[in-house]
Write a protein that holds these residues in place. Structure first.
Motif, mmCIF file in Angstrom:
data_model
loop_
_atom_site.group_PDB
_atom_site.id
_atom_site.type_symbol
_atom_site.label_atom_id
_atom_site.label_comp_id
_atom_site.label_asym_id
_atom_site.label_seq_id
_atom_site.Cartn_x
_atom_site.Cartn_y
_atom_site.Cartn_z
ATOM 1 N N ARG A 123 3.949 -3.285 -4.368
ATOM 2 C CA ARG A 123 3.134 -3.376 -5.576
ATOM 3 C C ARG A 123 2.304 -4.649 -5.530
ATOM 4 O O ARG A 123 1.107 -4.632 -5.777
ATOM 5 N N TYR A 124 2.967 -5.742 -5.159
ATOM 6 C CA TYR A 124 2.200 -6.987 -5.078
ATOM 7 C C TYR A 124 1.373 -7.037 -3.812
ATOM 8 O O TYR A 124 0.481 -7.846 -3.682
ATOM 9 N N GLY A 125 1.689 -6.189 -2.863
ATOM 10 C CA GLY A 125 0.875 -6.117 -1.648
ATOM 11 C C GLY A 125 -0.393 -5.328 -1.868
ATOM 12 O O GLY A 125 -1.196 -5.188 -0.962
ATOM 13 N N GLY A 126 -0.591 -4.776 -3.071
ATOM 14 C CA GLY A 126 -1.843 -4.121 -3.374
ATOM 15 C C GLY A 126 -1.865 -2.638 -3.071
ATOM 16 O O GLY A 126 -2.919 -2.010 -3.129
ATOM 17 N N ALA A 127 -0.713 -2.040 -2.730
ATOM 18 C CA ALA A 127 -0.705 -0.602 -2.471
ATOM 19 C C ALA A 127 -0.888 0.137 -3.792
ATOM 20 O O ALA A 127 -0.415 -0.306 -4.842
ATOM 21 N N LEU A 128 -1.599 1.246 -3.762
ATOM 22 C CA LEU A 128 -1.820 2.022 -4.964
ATOM 23 C C LEU A 128 -1.098 3.356 -4.812
ATOM 24 O O LEU A 128 -1.089 3.942 -3.725
ATOM 25 N N PRO A 129 -0.506 3.848 -5.907
ATOM 26 C CA PRO A 129 0.177 5.141 -5.821
ATOM 27 C C PRO A 129 -0.761 6.249 -5.339
ATOM 28 O O PRO A 129 -0.364 7.102 -4.550
ATOM 29 N N GLN A 130 -2.014 6.211 -5.801
ATOM 30 C CA GLN A 130 -2.959 7.238 -5.359
ATOM 31 C C GLN A 130 -3.059 7.258 -3.849
ATOM 32 O O GLN A 130 -3.080 8.314 -3.222
ATOM 33 N N GLN A 131 -3.141 6.043 -3.277
ATOM 34 C CA GLN A 131 -3.286 5.958 -1.816
ATOM 35 C C GLN A 131 -2.090 6.562 -1.115
ATOM 36 O O GLN A 131 -2.233 7.233 -0.098
ATOM 37 N N ILE A 132 -0.913 6.315 -1.682
ATOM 38 C CA ILE A 132 0.287 6.813 -1.009
ATOM 39 C C ILE A 132 0.298 8.334 -1.021
ATOM 40 O O ILE A 132 0.629 8.975 -0.019
ATOM 41 N N ILE A 133 -0.116 8.917 -2.158
ATOM 42 C CA ILE A 133 -0.183 10.384 -2.204
ATOM 43 C C ILE A 133 -1.244 10.879 -1.218
ATOM 44 O O ILE A 133 -1.035 11.847 -0.473
ATOM 45 N N GLU A 134 -2.384 10.172 -1.187
ATOM 46 C CA GLU A 134 -3.442 10.600 -0.252
ATOM 47 C C GLU A 134 -2.964 10.515 1.185
ATOM 48 O O GLU A 134 -3.245 11.395 2.005
ATOM 49 N N GLU A 135 -2.217 9.440 1.484
ATOM 50 C CA GLU A 135 -1.688 9.324 2.841
ATOM 51 C C GLU A 135 -0.714 10.451 3.148
ATOM 52 O O GLU A 135 -0.711 11.001 4.251
#
Lengths: 350, 689
Positions: free
Chosen positions: A329-341
């Motif tokens: 979360r603090y590393g800047g990952a976004l939930p949207q990105q994870i789903i897209e990945e």
């Protein structure tokens, strides 16, 4: 109004592709046959009617409107996440008016109590009895405004309501009118004095929608269209609540090929094995995605779900359910990105 | 369709905190270790190692549009050039030029460090490519050059890590049939590069000469003037730039810092040349016990700031009583030839010179005062016979009335100073074969530079039977704070004469306006700035040097081990790839599978492949979009669809997929649908040229 829910066991008659559809009336036949089996085209035309109606009020956001209707028809609830003034309330009101339903609004504040939401009994001194006075949730479309501003205690009063469409007050179960559709809003930019929604509650929203600002052209349109009066006041119902219930029932008859269901499970499984996530997608999440895909197929005039439906809905349906671990979360990952990945990693069924 | 593709590459990290993939880090650290074992404790190596490691712990990244990237790179380049401005210590060891190899390695390490700090828009392959390329090139160059046990140890893991880094490329390469163009560009670049390299190698000599002509700063001058044999020409070839040569702390003694002395004169040429001198190793002679007995002697600390050529001289005044060799372990000198001392230690090289106080020990005969043997006296009196008569006549005329040797020296110096003028250029009259005679006897007297004054003075003294020799060196006059600074333009030539009863004395016949201090305009501001940086670097290097070799090894070892350990941790905590699927997708009807295989084959023939993770409909829509975009403006690139297909083909494809989806997912697998699919497929296959 209460309606018995029944899952049809026999699939509806399906037209082969390329066959000429039956002649379609220009205006949908509003509420004349609440339990009639609608053809795919009839279904799509009814949804189209609501979409057009909402489009008169909310300009330039067809995707948001469609997702909202998608959630409504899938029997889910919607979390509108947006800055103030982008039309969240107007959208909910317009929807209620379009389906000829009741609209109520709860403004969530820190001192709001569960009883304020569900309703409570009052002592009637004349006959010495207690009379139940219904709270604002007894409605068709409920706008839960700024839901994250109230305490978790009051938020949890919505839990039962949202998942079971019923409310238990003082040991007595009361059914809510059908359809029951919660549109909750929260402001993503302002976190002062808020209680972040518990995961359990987040999981109960079918989709999270972000409307965003309109384009300048659309905004110009909005300025002039509200010159004399708000277009909301001119909005006419195009369906009845009974129609909506019928539509919701029909959604369940959409065919989901086994390979497509397997595709849903693979995507969900990818999130459960992702090390960046604290919590992956729950079975409720996969079920919602399943139902949403069915509704989407119906809206697009199909009676079967394609992998495209899953791909189109995955981010809106799944992203808000993910709990990132602290580092990501603090590393800047976004939930949207994870789903897209996850979508990029999972092969589609063919 | 079943598939079990393990995700090869780790999931792309979010742009702002992207870190180098762990195999790249490991490979780079191995290469760094190899480089360290080659180049020794270069301070920059520490900077880069720390920079790379720090990039793992800090979140800030340099964006693509940041000016910091350009200036940072520029600054690092300057730093590298500064650190490598000197000649490396051991020349001729290994292949090629050590300095250029060092610069090469450090530039690539700097690039790697910058790459670590850059934000990457979800594309780790570029970083991987650059990182591995630089590490590999570096490793190649180093290991080609040195046979060392380090390399034998480091090479196998390095290759493993490199291979691991390329592993992620596997599926990309499979999907890139349409990207043939890029491979062509790569191949063309390689061919051009090889051609360019060949051209450079073939014309190396010409290129070097050309380069030397551009860099007139010090190469020709030092080779001919200071280091080789002085030749009296038309132009003063000792006069140079304002480049700082020496930095002296506690300056004491005579301003004439001598480098070497010459005793044999033949027609404008002084010898012996540098290579003809009889150098021998130095043991204890440079710090004689007698020097300790000198009262109030001063120790000046001289730091040599440049390296012109491999054989470097130590400059000291004639009175030097002792020389502290500093960290030079390869020093030698030629005491019988006038005492030039040399050391190959690279700059900044600091040595000490002990100078006795002039008031207490006037004309002190120190290390550099060559013992006067009969043989050396003969050498220092030798004159070419053809010029002797005229010189003797002139000398006697000048020194008429003088009885002592010292008086004669003074008279000759006065004569030259009084009657001749200084000029940087000398107009040679070729009818006179000897340049010094041309200078002395032409009427009216022609202006000349210090080489002529010095040479003339030596020859006149010899004509009077006073042993004398010609000396080149620097004239120190510029002070800067606590230091005395000697610049290249302070180069000078003068005379040492042997006076009976006194020994060797310094005599400078050049008129005052010709001394190097006459035009002391100082150095330009940028040069001073450069010198400040140089001093700071020397300070840092000294500090690191004070740590001791073992400590440096220890620190570097910790860095390397830490880097490897961190790479290992990253490896263990890498994002887990999606495991093998729990189940294969339920397969389609055999007739449908056959049809869709034909469909894929038809599009593959046109260069369009359908990625595994996207649906047919999505990819067709992208193909159509990229086609339109290309139609609108040439050169627009849509991701992963580098082919342009005719719209009719795409339309037919979409129709096919509509029927296919209905049959596959809608359960509509009847004869009509199959017939419709067959029709659409024929259309697609007919489109194929």
């Amino acid at each position: 109004m209460t309606t018995t829910r029944s899952l049809r066991s026999d699939p509806p008659t399906i037209l082969p592709p390329g066959a000429t559809p039956p002649t379609e009336p220009h205006r949908p036949d509003i509420g004349s046959h609440p339990h009639r089996v609608l053809s795919v085209e009839e279904f799509a035309a009814r949804v189209q009617a609501i979409e057009t109606n909402l489009g008169r009020v909310i300009k330039g956001k067809p995707e948001g409107i469609r997702l909202l209707l998608n959630a409504l028809l899938a029997g889910g609830h919607t979390l509108l996440e947006d800055v103030p003034g982008t039309g969240k309330t107007t959208l909910a009101k317009a929807l209620a008016r379009s389906i000829d339903g009741h609209f109520k609004r709860i403004q969530f504040t820190p001192d709001l109590l569960p009883a304020d939401v569900t309703g409570s009994s009052f002592y009637n001194p004349r006959d010495g009895s207690f009379t139940f006075r219904e709270g604002p949730i007894f409605t068709n479309v409920l706008l839960a405004d700024e839901i994250n501003r109230t305490s978790p205690r009051t938020q949890s009063a919505l839990l039962e309501v949202m998942s079971e469409a019923q409310v238990t007050v003082e040991g007595q179960r009361r059914d809510l009118p059908m359809p029951f559709f919660v549109v909750a809003t929260q402001n993503p930019s302002d976190y002062h004095g808020t209680y972040p929604l518990p995961e359990a509650q987040l999981d109960r929203f079918a989709v999270r929608i972000t409307l965003g600002y309109p384009t300048l052209e659309d905004e110009m349109d909005i300025l002039y269209s509200q010159n004399d009066r708000h277009p909301l006041e001119d909005l006419e119902p195009v369906l009845t609540t009974a129609d909506v219930v019928t539509l919701m029932e029909q959604v369940r008859s959409v065919r989901v090929e086994r390979a497509v269901a397997e595709y849903i499970l693979r995507i969900v499984d990818a999130t459960r094995t992702d090390t960046r996530l604290r919590v992956g997608i729950s079975p409720r999440g996969s079920l919602t995605l399943y139902r949403m895909a069915q509704a989407r197929a119906r809206i697009e005039g199909r009676d079967y779900v394609k992998p495209d439906d899953i791909r189109g809905l995955a981010v809106a349906t799944l992203a808000h359910r993910l709990q990132l671990d602290t580092k990501s979360r603090y590393g800047g990952a976004l939930p949207q990105q994870i789903i897209e990945e996850a979508l990029e990693k999972t092969p589609v069924p063919r | 369709m079943t598939s079990s593709q393990p995700a090869a590459s780790p999931a792309a990290a979010p742009p702002d905190t992207a870190r180098m993939p762990w195999p790249v880090t490991a490979a780079a650290f191995l290469a760094m270790a190899g480089y360290y074992s080659v180049a020794g404790p270069a301070p920059l190596l520490f900077v880069f190692a720390v920079g790379v490691v720090a990039s793992y712990f800090f979140r800030g990244r340099i964006g693509d549009d940041s000016v910091l990237r350009v200036w940072g790179r520029f600054g690092l380049l300057i730093l590298i050039l500064l650190f490598n401005a000197e000649e490396p210590r051991y020349v001729g060891e290994g292949l090629g030029n050590v300095r250029s190899r060092n610069i090469f390695g450090q530039v690539y390490l700097a690039e790697f460090m910058i790459e670590c700090w850059r934000s990457r828009p979800n594309d780790p392959t570029r970083a991987r490519l650059i990182g591995i390329t630089c590490a590999g090139l570096l490793f190649l160059v180093s290991s080609n050059t040195f046979e060392d046990r380090f390399f034998r140890l480091l090479t196998p893991p390095f290759i493993v890590f490199t291979a691991l880094s390329f592993y992620g490329w596997r599926d990309r390469i499979h999907n890139r049939a349409a990207d043939l163009f890029r491979w062509w560009v790569l191949a063309a670049t390689l061919v051009l590069g090889v051609g360019f390299y060949g051209g450079v190698v073939a014309n190396k000599t010409a290129l070097t000469e050309w380069g030397n002509r551009i860099i007139t700063d010090r190469l020709p001058m030092i080779e001919t003037g200071m280091m080789g044999q002085p030749v009296l020409g038309e132009l003063f070839n000792l006069r140079g730039s304002a480049e700082r040569v020496l930095r002296i702390e506690n300056f004491a003694g005579d301003a004439h810092l001598r480098g070497q002395a010459f005793d044999t004169y033949t027609q404008g040429r002084w010898s012996p040349g540098f290579m003809e001198r009889r150098f021998r190793g130095v043991s204890e002679e440079l710090t004689p016990a007698s020097a300790d007995r000198l009262l109030n002697s001063k120790d000046m600390r001289v730091t040599r700031m440049v390296n012109g050529t491999a054989n470097m001289l130590l400059y000291a005044p004639l009175q030097a009583a002792a020389i502290d060799r500093g960290n030079a372990d390869d020093m030698d000198w030629a005491p019988e030839d006038g005492g030039p001392i040399r050391s190959r230690v690279r700059a900044p090289y600091e040595y000490g010179v002990t100078v006795p106080p002039e008031d207490r020990y006037p004309h002190y005969q120190g290390l550099l005062a060559t013992p006067m043997t009969d043989e050396y006296r003969t050498k220092c009196l030798r004159l070419p016979e053809e010029i002797r008569p005229r010189l003797e006549a002139l000398a006697r005329k000048i020194t008429a009335g003088e009885t002592t040797d010292l008086g004669k020296v003074r008279a000759i110096v006065d004569y030259l100073m009084t009657w001749y003028t200084y000029s940087l250029s000398f107009h040679r009259d070729t009818r006179e074969p000897d340049p010094v005679m041309d200078f002395l006897f032409s009427e009216p007297h022609k202006g000349a530079h210090c080489e002529y004054f010095g040479s003339a003075c030596v020859l006149l003294l010899r004509a009077l039977n006073i042993p004398a020799r010609y000396v080149t060196g620097y004239y120190a006059h510029e002070t800067e704070g606590q230091y005395t600074v000697v610049r290249q333009k302070d180069a000078h030539a003068w005379v040492e004469a042997y006076v009976k009863g006194m020994g060797w004395i310094t005599a400078d016949a050049t008129p005052g306006d010709g001394r190097p201090d006459a035009d002391a305009v100082g150095a330009e501001w940028w040069r001073k700035l450069f010198e400040k940086v140089q001093d700071a670097i020397k300070f840092a290097t000294d500090w690191i040097g004070d740590l001791g070799q073992n400590n440096i090894n220890l620190i570097f070892g910790v860095l390397v081990v830490g880097g490897l350990a961190y790479a290992g941790v990253r490896y263990l905590r890498r994002p887990r790839p999606v495991g093998p699927p729990l189940f294969a997708y339920s397969s389609a009807d055999a007739r449908l599978s056959a049809l869709v295989a034909r469909f894929e084959a038809a599009f593959a023939k046109r260069g369009a492949r359908f990625p595994e993770h996207r649906t047919y409909a999505e990819h067709l829509a992208d193909l159509a979009a990229s086609g339109k975009q290309r139609g609108a403006e040439a050169g627009g690139d849509a991701p992963s669809t580098a082919v342009t297909l005719p719209p009719t083909l795409i339309e037919a494809g979409k129709r096919f997929i509509r029927y296919y989806d209905a049959a596959r997912f809608g359960g509509r697998l009847d004869e009509d649908t199959l017939a419709a699919l067959e029709t659409a497929l024929r259309e697609i296959e007919a489109e194929h040229p």
